[in-house]
Write a protein that holds these residues in place. Structure first.
Motif: not given
Length: 207
Positions: A86-92, A136-157
């Motif tokens: 099923r579709t699910f989220d990988v977060q970090f 390249l999607v979005t810039p980031y800088v040092a010493n700053t935390w970024y919250n990332v979520k990847l919604t993956v869909k195995p059914g449609s790859d």
């Protein structure tokens, strides 16, 4: 893009339809490292190289530290979870004291990589296999935390990418389209350069 998504969701709700985010999530995995022992490898993960629990940002809000001091090897942390079709989220969340290329999040079916995020040229990026380029999607800088979520869909790859709650990539193809389910994720530094990355608040969730 995010504004249009929000408007679409609001319009759907006004007509009596529901959006997936309206329902509670089921958590397969969650780790904030706060109860782990500082200076030791985080438990429950397969570790290579130097990966330890660190008092970053603080002693009460810890993270996993992937330290890579060799240009010929890498540090990594990886773990498995109940196989999902099923579709699910990988977060970090992640932070680098100095911007370093080719830190990776990988999502796999056993050892077969389905998709990956990377850092490159001061950006969060992903691999476009059709055009054989790193996007390249979005810039980031040092010493700053970024919250990332990847919604993956195995059914449609395919996958969607959110950074700091902003939807930035929609329905992009997996690197490998032959996967049928997903059961593993992990992080690693680059094997050809040095650098450090802190990872926190890892989670696997679905609705």
């Amino acid at each position: 893009l995010q504004r249009h998504v929000n408007e679409f969701q609001a319009d759907a709700r006004s007509k009596g339809y529901f959006w997936p985010n309206d329902f509670p999530q089921t958590t397969l995995h969650s780790n904030d490292f706060n109860s782990a022992t500082t200076g030791m490898a985080p438990s429950g993960w397969t570790i290579q190289g130097t990966t330890i629990v660190a008092n970053v940002p603080s002693s009460t809000n810890k993270s996993a530290h992937l330290q890579d001091t060799s240009a010929s090897s890498s540090s990594s942390m990886q773990r498995s979870f109940t196989s999902q079709t099923r579709t699910f989220d990988v977060q970090f969340s992640f932070m680098q004291p100095t911007v370093a290329d080719y830190f990776r999040l990988r999502v796999l079916q056993s050892s077969l990589q389905a998709t990956a995020l990377i850092t490159r040229d001061g950006h969060i990026a992903y691999r476009d296999t059709v055009n054989n380029v790193d996007v390249l999607v979005t810039p980031y800088v040092a010493n700053t935390w970024y919250n990332v979520k990847l919604t993956v869909k195995p059914g449609s790859d395919r996958f969607d990418l959110y950074v700091n709650n902003r939807l930035l990539v929609v329905n992009e193809a997996f690197v490998n389209s032959v996967v049928t389910s997903l059961d593993t994720f992990g992080f690693n530094t680059d094997s050809t350069s040095i650098g450090a990355t802190y990872v926190d608040n890892t989670a696997i969730r679905f609705r």
